[in-house]
Design an enzyme around this catalytic site. Structure first.
Site, mmCIF file in Angstrom:
data_model
loop_
_atom_site.group_PDB
_atom_site.id
_atom_site.type_symbol
_atom_site.label_atom_id
_atom_site.label_comp_id
_atom_site.label_asym_id
_atom_site.label_seq_id
_atom_site.Cartn_x
_atom_site.Cartn_y
_atom_site.Cartn_z
ATOM 1 C CD GLU A 3 -2.906 1.215 2.310
ATOM 2 O OE1 GLU A 3 -4.013 1.707 2.123
ATOM 3 O OE2 GLU A 3 -2.534 0.769 3.407
ATOM 4 C CB ALA A 22 0.796 -2.222 11.657
ATOM 5 C CG MET A 23 0.279 -3.216 4.851
ATOM 6 S SD MET A 23 -0.741 -1.803 4.381
ATOM 7 C CE MET A 23 -1.951 -2.621 3.352
ATOM 8 C CD GLU A 24 -4.675 -1.867 5.727
ATOM 9 O OE1 GLU A 24 -5.255 -1.168 4.884
ATOM 10 O OE2 GLU A 24 -3.726 -1.441 6.418
ATOM 11 C CG ASN A 25 -0.095 -6.916 4.106
ATOM 12 O OD1 ASN A 25 -0.081 -6.063 3.248
ATOM 13 N ND2 ASN A 25 0.832 -6.996 5.056
ATOM 14 C CG HIS A 58 -5.563 1.061 12.651
ATOM 15 N ND1 HIS A 58 -6.066 2.345 12.648
ATOM 16 C CD2 HIS A 58 -5.100 0.853 11.393
ATOM 17 C CE1 HIS A 58 -5.915 2.869 11.444
ATOM 18 N NE2 HIS A 58 -5.320 1.978 10.660
ATOM 19 C CD GLU A 59 -2.762 -1.975 10.678
ATOM 20 O OE1 GLU A 59 -3.312 -2.180 9.587
ATOM 21 O OE2 GLU A 59 -2.233 -0.887 10.961
ATOM 22 C CD GLU A 67 -5.572 3.595 6.750
ATOM 23 O OE1 GLU A 67 -5.692 3.353 7.963
ATOM 24 O OE2 GLU A 67 -5.035 2.800 5.959
#
EC number: 3.4.11.14
Length: 921
Positions: free
Chosen positions: A182, A319-322, A354-355, A377
């Site tokens: 992203e 962090a990243m929500e993959n 959040h993720e 977001e």
């Protein structure tokens, strides 16, 4: 995605799927020219024109990607083989896809039931990150398979398919291969249709060394030896649901894990560096509680069989929500029961919340285009608090939301260089800019206001309608409004368009008059501007949900109204003359309030005697501080109000007060009476410091630990004698191993001894940094190194920031700490950035970390000519993804200069007068 440390910022083919905007939004067009005039009067140019951009043609689209990647962890390259089932919608002799930093070896298309057609040309459009595959004959409508063999680089830029450096328990340096796609970086890992609305399924295989862990979005379905090499295995993962490219992920490296099953039967694992599985247990517990909470809240089950949370050593975001494989910075996931502080536990809980919210809101239903990024977001930034409040009610997290998100968003949104929540985004270089406090924190704040306006029951009902209707599809903001409108029967679109399609927010001015047994309130709204009262005929208007409370019952609204015009009169029945009246109960409405002097006078005793609820005490103080910054009231009036907080017990109220006094201290570092404001800080914080002491008392909890760290840090930094002596004593014992500092005391003690220390102190801190096994401890030290005051030591810290000792993503906080540490530090950090610009820019490749670096480094200046210097530097050293940040920084410098000119003398006189006759508590 969670932006680290502060949380920080979206097409031409914007789809308006809802009704036309209300008439007041049409004012936006006429206002734009006046806004440009105003910026020029400040000495700032308007934002440059956007680069021309076109979305991918719709003539060919993917159905399924069958993707096999073979990373080389020694040479930092990878080989890829893609076989994509595709649909040709209209006859064409070319296929246009996204592709960046990848070399295509061969490409062909096999129409179903027909012969293979080999591509005869690959035309790379590097500027637009596209490739056009040309074919010698026309591809007819129907389905077929696109085959591409390609190679790429495992880069060191923390985006795309990249390498992440780690050290094994035996001390050997190795590399993992990880992803961060992203917003627009899947195209760096494989050629693809890299737009959120072009969804497909994925069959992923990874060819990896057999002693490495290989992970992807789905569960492993096969693992077999690789024909050419006995040390290598091919790991095949199950087919994904229909999803966007930016949510695809794969990781190859060495990890341990802890696992559990949620009560809904989902396999949850937390992957940690080898030997640190214990540090994954807290996040595992949070994740296992969070999945069922969201399932119940949305009334939609989690759609995958597993979810992995993994700590990545080199990681730009928080962090990243993959989908199914969420990646984190180590500090956002790992908790050591002995060495992690309370604020770290809280941060991990929020980031996990959040993720995991994104697994539904973003992954299951995805924004149609980056214009609607805020939907992802803003929503996740709101519901993470709801989730943490459910898991940890003792955190009082909603009060913290006001200080962490709401006020931060208002600070940015009061600038002329802010932007609406919804931003038309085209070229990839523009997307990074809007991962900012507007998309996240203002987005979260207006959703909180909306939730309050609708009520929880109808809000949940509307959310379920939205997620059910659009699951595995894409949606725009208007789709959410329609679902919530259907659920609540309220004019959601009309109200919310005033908050998402125009920038800024209102200042509500209120005055009161007693009429027999009733109170008559006169309300008026105008746009709140950081530069002072709004001037101009065409003032924007908002539809503002307003709550009004009185001292009869300070925690419930006596009246709720929707203010949908510039001025309103309201009659509050049965309010006695001695009762106070307050707007914005709970500081939920996204507006600032200016009371008449009589109304304000009646509210102030509620601060001292604590009869106003904590979040209202915080909101009142923050509004006054912002009105002073904008020149609407005098800063001296706010200093007087701050002194009324002498009995304040609430951590978050102190946190906000501390933040505002920090801003004022930075401003006054440009004067010769900086020491006087430090005396004021010591006077305000000493009583609470004495009450708390250094050591936890029986029965204390999470918030007491946060408050103690905050207060001791504030007193130590200001040079409070007893605090400084005790900090030095405890630091000495800590270094000598006699008595290890508790994790909650380390930051304040480190900060205090460095600020008032010498070269030996700095050397000891750098030694502690080198010895630290935990990234949290390294970061804790990195953030305070800038407190050192001597010019030579400041230079040493700046050099350290770019050394191998500091992970690339953490360099920003070291330089930012220097800039925020002192007046000399600010100048030295700015010079360092200019001198090392090429290396820094290359390191972050225009991602949001470059924006953060610029903001932290220059925003504290308060001299007009510095705005010109900053502007000139970035004109000759362009940073496209930080253009808006640069404009905002220059505007803030000019605003600081105006504030200093306006109020410095009166602040000085007030501080001198206080010294001569100290106030009695």
């Amino acid at each position: 995605m969670w932006l680290a440390a502060a949380a920080p910022s979206l097409a031409r083919r914007l789809l308006f799927l809802g009704p036309p905007p209300p008439p007041l939004l049409l004012l936006l067009l006429s206002r734009s020219s006046r806004r440009r005039r105003r910026l020029h009067s400040l000495g700032l140019a308007a934002m440059p024109e956007k680069r021309p951009f076109e979305r991918l043609p719709a003539d060919v689209s993917p159905i399924n990607y069958s993707l096999c990647l073979k990373p080389d962890l020694l040479d930092f390259t990878f080989e890829g083989k893609l076989e994509a089932s595709a649909q040709v919608r209209q006859a064409t002799n070319q296929i246009v896809m996204n592709c960046a930093d990848i070399d295509i070896i061969t490409a062909s298309y096999v129409p179903e039931g027909d012969e293979e057609i080999h591509a005869t040309g690959f035309n790379y459009q590097n500027e637009d990150e596209k490739v056009t595959l040309s074919f010698p004959s026309t591809l007819q409508p129907g389905t077929g398979t696109l085959k591409i063999d390609f190679v790429g680089e495992l880069n060191d830029k923390m985006k795309g398919f990249y390498r992440s450096k780690y050290t094994t328990p035996s001390g050997e340096v190795r590399y993992a291969a990880v992803t961060q796609f992203e917003a627009t970086d899947a195209r760096r890992a494989f050629p693809c249709w890299d737009e959120p609305a072009i969804k497909a399924t994925f069959d992923i295989s990874l060819v990896v060394p057999k002693d490495r862990v290989a992970l992807s979005n789905m569960n492993v379905i096969d693992r077999k030896p690789y024909p050419d090499d006995e040390n290598v295995v091919e790991v095949k993962f199950a087919r994904t649901p229909v999803m966007s490219t930016y949510l695809v992920a794969f990781v190859v490296g060495e990890y341990d894990f802890v696992e559990t099953r949620s009560k809904d039967g989902v396999c949850v694992r937390v992957y940690t560096p080898v030997g640190k599985a214990e540090q994954g247990k807290f996040a595992l517990e949070v994740a296992a509680k969070t999945l069922p909470f969201y399932k119940d809240y949305f009334n939609v089950p989690y759609p995958l069989p597993k979810i992995d949370l993994i700590a990545i050593a080199d990681f730009a975001a928080g962090a990243m929500e993959n989908w199914g494989l969420v990646t984190y910075r180590e500090t956002a996931l790992l908790i050591d029961p002995k060495n992690s502080c309370s604020s770290s536990r809280q941060w991990v809980a929020l980031v996990v919340g959040h993720e995991l919210a994104h697994q539904w809101f973003g992954n299951l239903v995805t924004m149609e285009w980056w214009t609607h990024l805020w939907l992802n977001e803003g929503f996740a930034s709101w519901i993470e608090y709801l989730c943490v409040d459910h898991c940890f009610p003792e955190y009082d997290i909603w009060t913290q939301f006001v200080s962490a998100d709401y006020t931060r968003a208002q600070e940015l949104d009061a600038l002329d260089n802010s932007h609406p929540i919804e931003v038309s985004v085209g070229h990839p270089s523009e997307v990074d800019e809007i991962f900012d406090a507007i998309s996240y924190s203002k987005g979260a704040s207006v959703i909180r206001m909306l939730h309050d306006y609708i009520g929880d029951k109808d809000f949940k009902k509307g959310m379920n309608m939205y997620l059910t209707k659009f699951q595995q599809k894409n949606a725009a903001t208007e789709d959410l409004w329609e679902s919530l409108e259907n659920a609540s029967g309220k004019p959601i679109a009309a109200v919310m368009n005033t908050w998402t399609k125009q920038m800024g927010f209102p200042l509500i001015y209120v005055e009161a008059e007693q009429v027999e047994d009733d109170r008559l309130l006169r309300l008026s709204q105008k746009k709140f501007c950081a530069s002072g009262p709004y001037v101009g005929e065409d003032c924007p208007q908002w539809m503002v949900p307003i709550t009004i409370s009185t001292s009869e019952d300070s925690s419930h609204a006596k009246m709720k109204i929707l203010m949908d015009k510039p001025e309103m009169n309201i009659v509050l029945k049965d309010v006695k003359p001695d009762q106070w009246v307050k707007l914005n109960l709970g500081t939920v409405g996204f507006y600032r309030t200016q009371y008449s002097s009589a109304m304000l006078e009646s509210l102030l005793p509620g601060i001292r005697d604590l009869s106003l609820p904590p979040v209202d005490r915080l909101g009142l103080q923050n509004d006054l501080f912002s009105l002073a910054r904008a020149g609407i009231i005098s800063t001296v009036e706010v200093l007087k109000v701050m002194e009324a907080f002498v009995n304040e017990p609430n951590y978050t109220v102190w946190s906000d007060l501390s933040c505002n006094l920090g801003i004022l201290s930075t401003l006054l570092s440009h004067t010769d009476f900086y020491e006087e404001i430090q005396e004021f800080v010591k006077d305000v914080f000493s009583p609470i410091g004495e009450r708390l002491g250094w050591d936890p008392k029986p029965g204390e909890g999470h918030l007491d630990a946060l408050l103690r760290g905050l207060v001791l840090g504030k007193l130590g930094k200001a040079g409070h004698k007893a605090t400084l002596e005790e900090a030095r004593r405890r630091f000495k014992d800590h270094v000598e191993g006699k008595q290890i500092l508790s994790a909650d005391l380390r930051s304040p003690v480190y900060l205090t001894v460095l600020k008032h220390g010498d070269g030996t102190t700095l050397d000891i801190m750098l030694k502690l940094h080198k010895q630290a096994d935990m990234q949290e401890e390294k970061n804790r030290i990195e953030r305070v190194l800038g407190a050192t005051l001597s010019p030579e030591l400041i230079q040493k810290v700046l050099t350290f920031a770019l050394s191998e000792e500091v992970r690339p993503q953490d360099t920003v906080s070291v330089i930012g700490g220097v800039a925020g540490g002192s007046k000399h530090g600010r100048k030295a950090a700015w010079k360092f950035i200019k001198d090392n610009w090429e290396e820094l820019y290359n390191r972050y490749q225009g991602g949001f970390l470059i924006s953060r670096l610029i903001k932290l480094s220059v925003e504290g200046f308060a001299v007009d000519k510095m705005a010109g210097e900053v502007k000139a530097f970035f004109e000759s050293h362009p940073a496209p993804s930080a253009e808006r940040t640069i404009q905002q920084c220059c505007e803030n410098i000019l605003l600081n200069a105006a504030w200093l000119k306006r109020d410095a003398e009166s602040i000085h006189q007030y501080l001198l007068q206080r010294k001569a006759s100290p106030p009695t508590a």
